[in-house]
Scaffold this motif. Sequence first.
Motif, short mmCIF file in Angstrom:
data_model
loop_
_atom_site.label_atom_id
_atom_site.label_comp_id
_atom_site.label_asym_id
_atom_site.label_seq_id
_atom_site.Cartn_x
_atom_site.Cartn_y
_atom_site.Cartn_z
N ARG A 4 -0.95 -0.66 -8.44
CA ARG A 4 -0.31 0.01 -6.85
C ARG A 4 -0.88 1.93 -7.22
NH1 ARG A 4 4.77 -2.03 -3.96
NH2 ARG A 4 4.76 -2.61 -6.39
N PHE A 5 -1.72 2.09 -6.19
CA PHE A 5 -1.26 3.69 -6.29
C PHE A 5 -0.95 4.16 -5.14
CE2 PHE A 5 -5.35 3.03 -8.88
CZ PHE A 5 -4.56 3.45 -10.04
N LEU A 6 0.04 4.35 -5.09
CA LEU A 6 1.52 4.92 -3.89
C LEU A 6 1.39 6.36 -3.54
CD1 LEU A 6 3.48 2.05 -4.07
CD2 LEU A 6 1.82 2.70 -2.24
N PRO A 7 0.66 7.11 -4.25
CA PRO A 7 0.80 9.19 -4.45
C PRO A 7 1.57 9.41 -3.16
CG PRO A 7 -1.49 8.69 -3.56
CD PRO A 7 -1.15 7.21 -3.42
N ALA A 8 2.14 10.79 -3.03
CA ALA A 8 2.27 11.81 -1.89
C ALA A 8 1.42 11.72 -1.16
CB ALA A 8 2.85 13.11 -2.94
N LEU A 9 1.90 12.28 0.11
CA LEU A 9 0.81 11.89 1.03
C LEU A 9 0.36 13.66 1.26
CD1 LEU A 9 2.85 10.70 4.19
CD2 LEU A 9 1.59 9.50 2.30
N ASN A 10 0.62 14.18 0.72
CA ASN A 10 0.39 15.89 0.21
C ASN A 10 -0.90 16.12 -1.12
OD1 ASN A 10 2.23 15.80 -1.64
ND2 ASN A 10 3.17 17.39 -0.81
N VAL A 11 -1.22 14.93 -1.37
CA VAL A 11 -1.75 14.95 -2.27
C VAL A 11 -3.59 15.14 -2.83
CG1 VAL A 11 -2.78 12.51 -2.27
CG2 VAL A 11 -2.73 13.31 -4.39
N THR A 12 -3.99 16.19 -2.99
CA THR A 12 -4.80 16.57 -2.99
C THR A 12 -6.41 16.05 -3.72
OG1 THR A 12 -4.84 17.63 -5.47
CG2 THR A 12 -3.28 19.18 -3.40
N ARG A 13 -7.28 16.67 -3.19
CA ARG A 13 -8.32 15.40 -3.39
C ARG A 13 -8.89 15.90 -4.68
NH1 ARG A 13 -13.91 14.34 -0.60
NH2 ARG A 13 -15.53 14.53 -2.35
N ALA A 14 -8.40 16.73 -5.63
CA ALA A 14 -8.36 16.69 -6.81
C ALA A 14 -6.93 15.97 -7.83
CB ALA A 14 -8.29 18.74 -7.38
N GLU A 15 -6.59 15.72 -7.27
CA GLU A 15 -5.63 15.12 -7.32
C GLU A 15 -6.32 13.64 -7.76
OE1 GLU A 15 -1.14 17.66 -7.61
OE2 GLU A 15 -2.48 16.22 -6.06
N VAL A 16 -7.04 13.10 -6.96
CA VAL A 16 -7.52 11.99 -6.73
C VAL A 16 -8.47 11.64 -7.18
CG1 VAL A 16 -8.67 10.22 -5.44
CG2 VAL A 16 -6.79 11.55 -4.52
N ASP A 17 -9.69 13.00 -7.71
CA ASP A 17 -10.90 12.93 -8.54
C ASP A 17 -9.76 12.32 -10.29
OD1 ASP A 17 -12.49 13.31 -6.71
OD2 ASP A 17 -12.28 15.21 -7.02
N GLU A 18 -9.04 13.26 -10.61
CA GLU A 18 -8.07 13.73 -11.78
C GLU A 18 -7.83 11.98 -11.58
OE1 GLU A 18 -5.75 16.91 -12.78
OE2 GLU A 18 -4.66 15.32 -14.30
N ALA A 19 -7.11 11.00 -11.00
CA ALA A 19 -7.00 9.83 -11.32
C ALA A 19 -7.91 9.12 -11.46
CB ALA A 19 -5.55 9.54 -9.85
N VAL A 20 -8.75 8.89 -11.17
CA VAL A 20 -10.22 8.30 -10.88
C VAL A 20 -10.40 8.53 -12.42
CG1 VAL A 20 -11.72 7.73 -9.59
CG2 VAL A 20 -10.52 8.00 -8.58
N GLU A 21 -10.70 9.76 -12.08
CA GLU A 21 -11.03 9.64 -14.13
C GLU A 21 -9.95 9.15 -15.41
OE1 GLU A 21 -10.54 12.07 -18.14
OE2 GLU A 21 -9.69 12.72 -16.34
N LYS A 22 -8.86 9.24 -14.73
CA LYS A 22 -7.90 8.71 -15.93
C LYS A 22 -7.75 7.32 -15.90
CE LYS A 22 -4.48 12.50 -17.08
NZ LYS A 22 -4.53 13.86 -16.30
N PHE A 23 -7.94 6.92 -14.69
CA PHE A 23 -8.00 4.80 -14.15
C PHE A 23 -8.85 4.50 -14.82
CE2 PHE A 23 -8.96 1.40 -11.68
CZ PHE A 23 -7.79 0.87 -12.30
N ALA A 24 -10.07 5.02 -15.31
CA ALA A 24 -11.52 4.89 -15.53
C ALA A 24 -11.06 4.56 -17.33
CB ALA A 24 -12.29 5.97 -15.44
#
Length: 387
Positions: free
Chosen positions: A363-383
């Motif tokens: 499950r991903f439930l990040p802060a509502l003020n998360v940024t696009r760069a942080e989402v990109d970083e999360a996707v890359e780390k998850f992959a």
Amino acid sequence: MTKTEQLIAEFDKYVMPTYGRLPLAFVRGAGSRVWDADGNEYLDFGGGIAVNVLGHAALTQVLLEASSKLVHVSNLYYTEPQGRLAKKLVELVGAPGKVFFCNSGGEANEAQFKLARKFGNGRYETLTFTGSFHGRTMAGISATGQEKVKHGFAPLLEGFRHVPFNDLAAVANAVGPKTAAILLEPIQGESGIKPATPEFLRGLRRLCDEKNLLLQFDEVQCGIGRTGNFCGWRSIAPDVVPDSISWAKGLAGGFPMGAMWARQPYQDVLGPGTHATTFGGTPLACSVALAVLEQIEKAGLMANAKALGDYFIQCLKTVPGVKEVRGIGLMIGVELPVESKPVLLKMAEHGLIGVQAGTHVVRFLPALNVTRAEVDEAVEKFARALA
Ligand SMILES: Cc1ncc(COP(=O)(O)O)c(C=O)c1O
């Protein structure tokens, strides 16, 4: 021994083993990042299980100001922050009603159970759903539609029956002479991020109107802007209005707080002496919640949750090894072909925190003020972790 290992060894001697904890010990956070006892940095996309809606270290100013004024007075008296917060919540729901304040999701649901029984006036049964989660109090585990939370705690509280989720015919069949209410999470969280369908929510509203039942939503996990709307169900069927709602988790952004809203004409069913809690709605907790809600509105965080949630879901669907991605806004579940717990450990090795749901879901439930760069970083780390 690392500092984390030392901390865990000491901790386990004295803290009851009620949680299946991961071997991580956090000491500091800022925004969407946390650091462990050995100084390692992580991107926090678990958000304290949908709690830290503004990220970490975001409440300092309001905590300082409010706590230097008035931390606690009994609910035998009136305070301005409690009244202001109740007004704000009623406005955010968008239908006339009133609010009761408590300290957690479990307690907010207890208030819903008691509202249903008082309203039922002899009818005492609440229908809940397979796969649901409503907290760990005795009534909470009785209401929860998962065997694993009930095991070893019999006899449970009478008056709860579980029916299949998203199956309107099954619910209609299950309603009996003792039924007073139907309680559901508009998006089931703990069992793996499963949204109700719009037809299901509309059908339940019709059924409750026909049979004079309360329609109760548990928005403890899906509420407070996470889906792109303040109320999670409005991201599914905006026209439906429930009779009561429970909130907690993100309501005060990490400061413990829960609440129940009930609409007219049920708002005064719990009259003087029927329900109470010492700490519910302190001036401190209410001031923090007001600051959190103000920031969500001022910074456009619901729109951010929707936009970045859509983007995140699209990105996650392209990650090799993912079976299915479900979710609305920043309430996202990734179904894997393997058990998710070892994957969460791998993710942590790559500096990414998520939360387990069910057995095979991350499950991903990040802060509502998360940024696009942080989402990109999360996707890359998850992959990388999944690979
Ligand atoms: C939908 C739902 N309801 C109730 C609860 C219980 O909340 P709390 O742990 O604050 O008692 C949770 C917690 O995960 C939840 O997700």
